[in-house]
Design an enzyme around this catalytic site. Sequence first.
Site, PDB file in Angstrom:
ATOM      1  N   LYS A 114      16.304   7.964   9.624  1.00  0.00           N
ATOM      2  CA  LYS A 114      16.774   6.644  10.443  1.00  0.00           C
ATOM      3  C   LYS A 114      18.174   6.524  10.647  1.00  0.00           C
ATOM      4  CE  LYS A 114      12.921   3.444   9.689  1.00  0.00           C
ATOM      5  NZ  LYS A 114      12.553   2.116   9.125  1.00  0.00           N
ATOM      6  N   LYS A 207       4.295  12.114  12.654  1.00  0.00           N
ATOM      7  CA  LYS A 207       3.766  11.006  12.233  1.00  0.00           C
ATOM      8  C   LYS A 207       3.708   9.778  13.437  1.00  0.00           C
ATOM      9  CE  LYS A 207       6.170   7.772   9.844  1.00  0.00           C
ATOM     10  NZ  LYS A 207       6.994   7.173   8.893  1.00  0.00           N
ATOM     11  N   LYS A 210       5.890   3.491  15.541  1.00  0.00           N
ATOM     12  CA  LYS A 210       6.428   2.764  16.373  1.00  0.00           C
ATOM     13  C   LYS A 210       7.610   3.116  17.293  1.00  0.00           C
ATOM     14  CE  LYS A 210       5.587  -1.226  13.123  1.00  0.00           C
ATOM     15  NZ  LYS A 210       6.150  -2.052  12.305  1.00  0.00           N
TER      16      LYS A 210
HETATM   17  P1  TYM Z   1       6.285  -0.102   7.472  1.00  0.00           P
HETATM   18  O1  TYM Z   1       6.277  -1.268   8.272  1.00  0.00           O
HETATM   19  O2  TYM Z   1       6.948   1.296   8.261  1.00  0.00           O
HETATM   20  O3  TYM Z   1       4.634   0.468   7.750  1.00  0.00           O
HETATM   21  C1  TYM Z   1       3.843  -0.549   7.209  1.00  0.00           C
HETATM   22  C2  TYM Z   1       2.686   0.231   6.516  1.00  0.00           C
HETATM   23  O4  TYM Z   1       2.035   1.197   7.390  1.00  0.00           O
HETATM   24  C3  TYM Z   1       1.888   2.383   6.883  1.00  0.00           C
HETATM   25  N1  TYM Z   1       2.095   3.417   7.613  1.00  0.00           N
HETATM   26  C4  TYM Z   1       1.344   4.215   7.934  1.00  0.00           C
HETATM   27  N2  TYM Z   1       0.437   4.941   7.245  1.00  0.00           N
HETATM   28  C5  TYM Z   1      -0.382   5.892   7.489  1.00  0.00           C
HETATM   29  N3  TYM Z   1       0.136   6.507   8.585  1.00  0.00           N
HETATM   30  C6  TYM Z   1       1.228   6.341   9.481  1.00  0.00           C
HETATM   31  N4  TYM Z   1       1.323   6.771  10.698  1.00  0.00           N
HETATM   32  C7  TYM Z   1       1.601   5.241   9.101  1.00  0.00           C
HETATM   33  N5  TYM Z   1       2.802   4.418   9.658  1.00  0.00           N
HETATM   34  C8  TYM Z   1       3.097   3.460   8.849  1.00  0.00           C
HETATM   35  C9  TYM Z   1       3.162   2.610   5.780  1.00  0.00           C
HETATM   36  O5  TYM Z   1       3.064   3.577   4.819  1.00  0.00           O
HETATM   37  C10 TYM Z   1       3.072   1.154   5.241  1.00  0.00           C
HETATM   38  O6  TYM Z   1       2.456   0.912   4.275  1.00  0.00           O
HETATM   39  N6  TYM Z   1       9.112  -0.028   3.834  1.00  0.00           N
HETATM   40  C11 TYM Z   1       7.836  -0.649   4.248  1.00  0.00           C
HETATM   41  C12 TYM Z   1       7.620  -2.205   4.312  1.00  0.00           C
HETATM   42  C13 TYM Z   1       7.799  -2.580   2.810  1.00  0.00           C
HETATM   43  C14 TYM Z   1       6.883  -2.658   1.751  1.00  0.00           C
HETATM   44  C15 TYM Z   1       7.488  -3.474   0.924  1.00  0.00           C
HETATM   45  C16 TYM Z   1       5.889  -1.890   1.705  1.00  0.00           C
HETATM   46  C17 TYM Z   1       8.743  -3.308   2.590  1.00  0.00           C
HETATM   47  N7  TYM Z   1       8.850  -3.874   1.363  1.00  0.00           N
HETATM   48  C18 TYM Z   1       7.219  -3.669  -0.526  1.00  0.00           C
HETATM   49  C19 TYM Z   1       5.329  -2.035   0.278  1.00  0.00           C
HETATM   50  C20 TYM Z   1       5.960  -2.907  -0.659  1.00  0.00           C
HETATM   51  C21 TYM Z   1       7.760  -0.067   5.711  1.00  0.00           C
HETATM   52  O7  TYM Z   1       8.785   0.169   6.438  1.00  0.00           O
HETATM   53  O8  TYM Z   1       6.715   0.156   6.323  1.00  0.00           O
END
Ligand code: TYM
Length: 344
Positions: A114, A207, A210
């Site tokens: 990032k 992957k 967004k």
């Molecule tokens: P974020 O917002 O990027 O994504 C949310 C969830 O979606 C999953 N994900 C995917 N799974 C499969 N294939 C993909 N292409 C894909 N893109 C996204 C992510 O693995 C995630 O589960 N850091 C985290 C948010 C967060 C969080 C937490 C999660 C903040 N605090 C505490 C768990 C526990 C994030 O940026 O997810």
Amino acid sequence: MKFQERVFSGMQPTGTLHLGNYLGAMLKWIDLQKTHECIYCVVDLHAITVWQDPEELRQAIRQVTASYIAAGLDPQKSILFNQSQVSAHAELAWIFNCVARLGWLGRMTQFKDKAGKDREKASVGLYAYPNLMAADILAYRATHVPVGDDQKQHLELARDIAQKFNGDFAAAIKAAGHEDGEFFPQPEPVITGPATRVMSLRDGSRKMSKSEPSDLSRINLIDDVDLIAKKIKKAKTDPEALPSETDGLSGRPEADNLVGIYAALTGTAKADVLADFGGRQFSAFKPALAELCVEKLGPIAQEVSRLMNDPAEIDRVLVDGANRARAIASPIMDEVKDIVGFIR
Ligand code: TYM
């Protein structure tokens, strides 16, 4: 079992949710809601580690909340809220900033991706991001964290932080009545199913995300049925027929991805999908996949747009969820403050 089983997970309100978020995480959230106490957060504090337009952020928080509900999370049963309403997240994150080591954070691949080449210009928040994520989970002493595969490294860090906190403050933790010296649990990642890493529809080596410039690379949870069908039709494939066994998917990332999506949407395994479609061409598989996506995702998009017509109701859900989240986190934070040596 010393720690009560509790589920925590979250998503960032940066742009609209997509099929990767849905299959990688949300389907499991919905499942776990049947058996566990679940807390699902819209992580707005994480979102601002990269600059967000305030009005767009507000709308995105509502839209992610609407997507949670539209996809099947029940705000009566599970706790749905936005992170910034519960101050425990930021407070515990600060304490964890003082527990985690710089070297640990330096190894995080998501920061490297990032921040890009000019790391000096990345926000301090982006660097400390995983400490806040550990705080999200541990402020509730959550034991299970359903996420996609890309969050694995962050969860390992959360486990390291829990362990180091328990070690650093072992004497105070015991003095507070936790005789085994374990104040925080080691949260377990729940990374299961056929679609833990959904790939771009345009390039099976990237992957689904967004931030990918081409909208054709992903299916958004607010896409209408025509757009969903078009994106599947245009998805990159190879010229071979589908194999009959999962071994045959290796070295064929686009085929593997589409079969994984089909399996996840039907609640089956890739082997089951290949038992049905093995030997068939993509010209036969794609229309079936498009139909399935439309059937499963079309109603979600419709419901999101219905819910978004009443933002006051969404805000009410978030306030209610935040109150319930605070009630769990507050006594835990009181103990943390005692353990660390603060006066309250
Ligand atoms: P974020 O917002 O990027 O994504 C949310 C969830 O979606 C999953 N994900 C995917 N799974 C499969 N294939 C993909 N292409 C894909 N893109 C996204 C992510 O693995 C995630 O589960 N850091 C985290 C948010 C967060 C969080 C937490 C999660 C903040 N605090 C505490 C768990 C526990 C994030 O940026 O997810």
